[in-house]
Design a protein around this motif. Structure first.
Motif: not given
Length: 266
Positions: A35-41, A87-90, A109-110, A152-162
């Motif tokens: 989702e927009t504005g969220k951070v995933y680890k 994407i930011k690597l440690s 960080a989306v 591969q780092v794949i991020t799926d956004y609004e999958t109901d509309s894609a």
């Protein structure tokens, strides 16, 4: 004697492969519904299988592939669906002791706004490098790459509309390793990553009798890429057939094509 020498060489090669190298332990595809504005680890688990210390560098690249076998690793922003900036690597460099395991963490960080729904991606390259060694013949030093992993780092956004949009590029019957094989090139012209399976329903050309259904392995297919799906047809007698080729993704969306196949003796 020749057989013994060959067997000894094979054992040496196998021993060397087992004794040295970096292994990524937790898969080469990391997928997130975002989702927009969220951070995933996320994290990359790495093991040094050798007994010697091993340095490893990590960096981001864009990535695409095509059904002719070409694979492209390019700088970020090569295509408009890159998520490399998210994407930011440690860390970008680690050194592992012999037999040591470690984890490298990253954050996705989306952004607050994304132009279109669908899949965005890039790859984290994990590349072991040899220790810097002096060069007696030339000034300076040498750094020699050993092997590379592309995660591969794949991020799926609004999958109901894609959705994926699978298209058949070509169908060929060729011998591979002595076996008759259907090679079906499939492109994803949609905006969503999927993992389709290609199947062939084969029918007798004269009677319409169903001969059988044969399937490929499932393979991931990013937007605007293509792959060749291989199906073993070695049990089918040489003849001309009618067939239906079907590509089905994991959500059971199906794309079909009617063709005529010729399986030859040679």
């Amino acid at each position: 004697m020749i057989r013994r020498i060959f067997f000894l060489i094979l054992l040496i090669l196998q021993f060397n492969l087992l004794q040295a190298g970096i292994v990524v332990l937790n898969g080469l595809t990391h997928s997130y519904k975002v989702e927009t504005g969220k951070v995933y680890k996320g994290k990359i688990a790495i093991e040094n299988t050798s007994s010697n210390p091993q340095s490893v560098k990590l960096f981001l690249q864009d990535f695409s592939y095509h059904s002719d076998g070409t694979i492209n690793y390019t700088s970020l922003h090569t295509h408009n669906r890159t998520n490399g900036d998210w994407i930011k690597l440690s860390t970008n460099l680690i050194t592992l002791k012999g037999k040591e395991k470690t984890e490298v963490f990253y954050e996705v960080a989306v952004p607050d706004k994304i132009a279109e729904p669908g899949s965005y991606w890039s790859v984290i390259i994990v590349e072991p490098v040899e220790d810097i060694q002096p060069n007696d013949q030339k000034t300076g030093v040498n750094i020699t790459s050993v092997v590379r992993y592309a995660i591969q780092v794949i991020t799926d956004y609004e999958t109901d509309s894609a959705k994926p949009d699978l298209k058949f590029e070509s169908v060929k019957i060729e011998k591979e390793a002595g076996r008759q094989t259907a090679k079906i090139a499939i492109a994803n012209n949609g905006n969503l990553y999927c993992k389709p399976i290609a199947s062939i329903e084969i029918y007798n050309r004269k009677t319409g009798e169903k001969i059988g259904i044969y399937s490929s392995l499932a393979m991931g297919l990013l937007p605007n890429t293509s792959k060749s799906f291989h199906i073993d047809l070695n049990k089918i007698p040489p003849n001309q057939y009618k067939a239906v080729i079907i590509a089905t993704d994991e959500d059971e969306n199906a794309f079909a094509l009617n063709v005529e196949l010729e399986i030859k003796n040679d």
